[in-house]
Design a protein around this motif. Structure first.
Motif, mmCIF file in Angstrom:
data_model
loop_
_atom_site.group_PDB
_atom_site.id
_atom_site.type_symbol
_atom_site.label_atom_id
_atom_site.label_comp_id
_atom_site.label_asym_id
_atom_site.label_seq_id
_atom_site.Cartn_x
_atom_site.Cartn_y
_atom_site.Cartn_z
ATOM 1 N N SER A 144 -14.153 3.370 -17.270
ATOM 2 C CA SER A 144 -15.425 3.992 -16.887
ATOM 3 C C SER A 144 -15.270 5.241 -16.026
ATOM 4 C CB SER A 144 -16.307 2.977 -16.144
ATOM 5 O OG SER A 144 -16.532 1.830 -16.938
ATOM 6 N N GLY A 145 -14.057 5.478 -15.516
ATOM 7 C CA GLY A 145 -13.849 6.658 -14.675
ATOM 8 C C GLY A 145 -14.714 6.673 -13.434
ATOM 9 N N CYS A 146 -15.000 5.482 -12.886
ATOM 10 C CA CYS A 146 -15.976 5.369 -11.787
ATOM 11 C C CYS A 146 -15.302 5.478 -10.417
ATOM 12 C CB CYS A 146 -16.748 4.067 -11.911
ATOM 13 S SG CYS A 146 -15.722 2.587 -12.054
ATOM 14 N N HIS A 147 -14.552 6.533 -10.198
ATOM 15 C CA HIS A 147 -13.834 6.690 -8.927
ATOM 16 C C HIS A 147 -14.799 6.751 -7.741
ATOM 17 C CE1 HIS A 147 -10.903 7.961 -11.941
ATOM 18 N NE2 HIS A 147 -9.969 7.671 -11.057
ATOM 19 N N ARG A 148 -15.842 7.570 -7.868
ATOM 20 C CA ARG A 148 -16.770 7.713 -6.752
ATOM 21 C C ARG A 148 -17.510 6.413 -6.490
ATOM 22 N NH1 ARG A 148 -17.198 8.672 -1.987
ATOM 23 N NH2 ARG A 148 -19.321 8.928 -1.218
ATOM 24 N N LEU A 149 -17.866 5.694 -7.544
ATOM 25 C CA LEU A 149 -18.560 4.417 -7.372
ATOM 26 C C LEU A 149 -17.677 3.424 -6.630
ATOM 27 C CD1 LEU A 149 -20.961 2.571 -7.971
ATOM 28 C CD2 LEU A 149 -19.865 1.980 -10.154
ATOM 29 N N LEU A 150 -16.395 3.365 -6.975
ATOM 30 C CA LEU A 150 -15.479 2.458 -6.289
ATOM 31 C C LEU A 150 -15.325 2.856 -4.825
ATOM 32 C CD1 LEU A 150 -13.599 0.032 -6.588
ATOM 33 C CD2 LEU A 150 -11.768 1.606 -7.238
ATOM 34 N N GLU A 151 -15.282 4.142 -4.560
ATOM 35 C CA GLU A 151 -15.206 4.614 -3.175
ATOM 36 C C GLU A 151 -16.438 4.179 -2.384
ATOM 37 O OE1 GLU A 151 -14.782 8.820 -3.379
ATOM 38 O OE2 GLU A 151 -12.716 8.761 -4.133
ATOM 39 N N GLU A 152 -17.601 4.282 -3.010
ATOM 40 C CA GLU A 152 -18.837 3.892 -2.332
ATOM 41 C C GLU A 152 -18.868 2.393 -2.057
ATOM 42 O OE1 GLU A 152 -21.884 5.255 -4.923
ATOM 43 O OE2 GLU A 152 -21.697 7.370 -4.326
ATOM 44 N N VAL A 153 -18.394 1.593 -3.009
ATOM 45 C CA VAL A 153 -18.330 0.143 -2.803
ATOM 46 C C VAL A 153 -17.449 -0.173 -1.600
ATOM 47 C CG1 VAL A 153 -17.440 -2.016 -3.778
ATOM 48 C CG2 VAL A 153 -18.840 -0.486 -5.185
ATOM 49 N N ALA A 154 -16.314 0.520 -1.499
ATOM 50 C CA ALA A 154 -15.394 0.291 -0.382
ATOM 51 C C ALA A 154 -16.014 0.747 0.938
ATOM 52 C CB ALA A 154 -14.079 1.025 -0.637
ATOM 53 N N GLU A 155 -16.654 1.909 0.927
ATOM 54 C CA GLU A 155 -17.242 2.457 2.156
ATOM 55 C C GLU A 155 -18.382 1.593 2.676
ATOM 56 O OE1 GLU A 155 -18.429 6.296 0.894
ATOM 57 O OE2 GLU A 155 -16.394 7.140 0.913
ATOM 58 N N GLU A 156 -19.142 0.990 1.757
ATOM 59 C CA GLU A 156 -20.312 0.209 2.149
ATOM 60 C C GLU A 156 -20.003 -1.255 2.430
ATOM 61 O OE1 GLU A 156 -22.950 0.803 -1.102
ATOM 62 O OE2 GLU A 156 -23.212 2.961 -0.708
ATOM 63 N N ALA A 157 -18.763 -1.674 2.196
ATOM 64 C CA ALA A 157 -18.395 -3.085 2.395
ATOM 65 C C ALA A 157 -18.527 -3.463 3.865
ATOM 66 C CB ALA A 157 -16.979 -3.336 1.910
ATOM 67 N N ARG A 158 -19.178 -4.581 4.124
ATOM 68 C CA ARG A 158 -19.369 -5.078 5.479
ATOM 69 C C ARG A 158 -19.152 -6.588 5.496
ATOM 70 N NH1 ARG A 158 -19.368 -0.452 5.739
ATOM 71 N NH2 ARG A 158 -20.712 1.014 6.871
ATOM 72 N N GLY A 159 -18.833 -7.120 6.664
ATOM 73 C CA GLY A 159 -18.739 -8.559 6.826
ATOM 74 C C GLY A 159 -17.433 -9.144 6.326
ATOM 75 N N PRO A 160 -17.373 -10.478 6.172
ATOM 76 C CA PRO A 160 -16.149 -11.152 5.727
ATOM 77 C C PRO A 160 -15.676 -10.596 4.382
ATOM 78 C CG PRO A 160 -17.768 -12.750 6.508
ATOM 79 C CD PRO A 160 -18.478 -11.435 6.427
ATOM 80 N N GLY A 161 -14.406 -10.305 4.309
ATOM 81 C CA GLY A 161 -13.837 -9.804 3.059
ATOM 82 C C GLY A 161 -13.888 -8.303 2.903
ATOM 83 N N ALA A 162 -14.558 -7.594 3.819
ATOM 84 C CA ALA A 162 -14.680 -6.142 3.689
ATOM 85 C C ALA A 162 -13.320 -5.434 3.714
ATOM 86 C CB ALA A 162 -15.592 -5.592 4.782
ATOM 87 N N PRO A 163 -12.398 -5.817 4.638
ATOM 88 C CA PRO A 163 -11.079 -5.159 4.609
ATOM 89 C C PRO A 163 -10.361 -5.344 3.278
ATOM 90 C CG PRO A 163 -11.401 -6.328 6.676
ATOM 91 C CD PRO A 163 -12.522 -6.748 5.766
ATOM 92 N N ARG A 164 -10.562 -6.509 2.678
ATOM 93 C CA ARG A 164 -9.928 -6.798 1.394
ATOM 94 C C ARG A 164 -10.512 -5.909 0.287
ATOM 95 N NH1 ARG A 164 -10.770 -10.449 -2.479
ATOM 96 N NH2 ARG A 164 -9.004 -11.518 -3.428
ATOM 97 N N VAL A 165 -11.820 -5.720 0.312
ATOM 98 C CA VAL A 165 -12.463 -4.838 -0.664
ATOM 99 C C VAL A 165 -11.895 -3.434 -0.556
ATOM 100 C CG1 VAL A 165 -14.642 -3.733 -1.313
ATOM 101 C CG2 VAL A 165 -14.593 -6.175 -0.765
ATOM 102 N N ARG A 166 -11.767 -2.938 0.676
ATOM 103 C CA ARG A 166 -11.269 -1.577 0.879
ATOM 104 C C ARG A 166 -9.806 -1.450 0.462
ATOM 105 N NH1 ARG A 166 -14.962 -1.951 5.322
ATOM 106 N NH2 ARG A 166 -13.393 -2.801 6.720
ATOM 107 N N ARG A 167 -9.014 -2.496 0.716
ATOM 108 C CA ARG A 167 -7.598 -2.448 0.341
ATOM 109 C C ARG A 167 -7.433 -2.377 -1.174
ATOM 110 N NH1 ARG A 167 -3.655 -6.838 -0.657
ATOM 111 N NH2 ARG A 167 -1.564 -5.928 -0.508
#
Length: 297
Positions: free
Chosen positions: A148-171
């Motif tokens: 899908s070439g969704c680089h920006r979307l993946l970046e946004e998901v990582a940036e907006e991650a909060r709470g338990p598991g957020a560091p894992r999402v960003r990693r």
């Protein structure tokens, strides 16, 4: 010629028509669909049986398709097909005995979080990166970028991650790459990440004089190559001969070449990890004594 079902399994359970026809002929694909071993889940999109059951089960439970089943609906490969569909239902929804039909998750989704009965790409990435084991999550993230070439979307998901598991999402978002050819390679890379001292990159070009070869994964400091060897891609005599020549040239150019099967990577990761640990120990010795060889680019 490779079996269509085996090829789809290597590709993560779902693939577009053009990708399949680059390896198998049209007749084999059509025969597989007619026989029910492969299903058409969208325009030009094919999957293994079960991928299309999720929509029916979700509707029966009053929910929407989610997690790896949503990934499949978006055309993204997964490590393995889930044994039951993943479905998100509203908080407080009672499903009773119907729970046995699916992996039921509870969440209140906004209208924009759902597209045609399936969680949106953003929500699907958020669910998968937060809830799945690292190897499964990386397979989905890599495939999302590749398909899908969704680089920006993946970046946004990582940036907006909060709470338990957020560091894992960003990693996982940081590790994801469209260079991984399929979930098989993604899972092998996830195993490599667990090996101290090993730092592999996907699709590294190795040169030695006039010789050039592309390695699935390579650690350029330790000169270790990890190949994801699948019968579906290398099942012909000509492919076997070509691979043998390629591997031999990499070895004489000074690289340790490790070949891992689909079955070992997917079902026996501890064996793969043990081999990688010993390879790293060997390579460290060779680095210390100044072993020479070809260059990597």
């Amino acid at each position: 010629m490779p079996d269509v079902v085996e090829l789809l399994a290597d590709l993560g359970g779902v693939a577009r028509r053009g990708v399949l026809l680059a390896v198998v002929d049209r007749g084999s694909l059509e025969a597989s669909v007619a026989g029910g071993s492969v299903v058409r889940v969208g325009r030009g999109l094919y999957a293994l049986p079960g991928a299309d059951d999720a929509v029916r089960v979700a509707a029966h439970l009053g929910g929407v398709v989610s997690h790896t089943n949503a990934a499949l609906q978006h055309g993204w490969g997964v490590k393995t097909l889930p044994d039951r569909p993943h479905v998100v239902v509203p908080r407080g929804r009672k499903v009773g005995r119907r729970r046995a039909l699916a992996h039921v998750h509870y969440a209140d989704l906004a209208p924009g979080d759902v597209v045609d009965g399936v969680t949106s790409p953003a929500v699907t990435l958020r669910h998968c990166l937060r809830a799945l084991p690292v190897d499964e999550a990386l397979a989905v993230a890599d495939s999302a970028l590749r398909e899908s070439g969704c680089h920006r979307l993946l970046e946004e998901v990582a940036e907006e991650a909060r709470g338990p598991g957020a560091p894992r999402v960003r990693r996982i978002a940081d590790l994801a790459t469209e260079l991984a050819a399929n979930p098989f390679e993604s899972v092998l890379r996830a195993i490599c990440l667990e090996v101290p001292g090993l730092e592999v990159r996907p699709q590294v070009t190795i040169t030695d004089g006039g010789f050039r070869a592309r390695a699935d994964l390579a650690d350029e400091r330790l000169r270790i190559v990890c190949e994801a060897d699948s019968f579906a891609w290398h099942g012909s005599r000509s492919a076997l001969a070509s691979d043998a020549r390629r591997y031999n040239r990499m070895v004489v150019a000074g690289w340790i070449v490790l070949r891992f099967t689909y079955e070992d990577v997917m079902f026996h990761p501890e064996e793969v990890r043990a081999v990688l640990l010993r390879a790293v120990a060997l390579a460290e010795v060779l680095v210390e004594v100044g072993s020479g060889g070809g260059a990597a680019a």
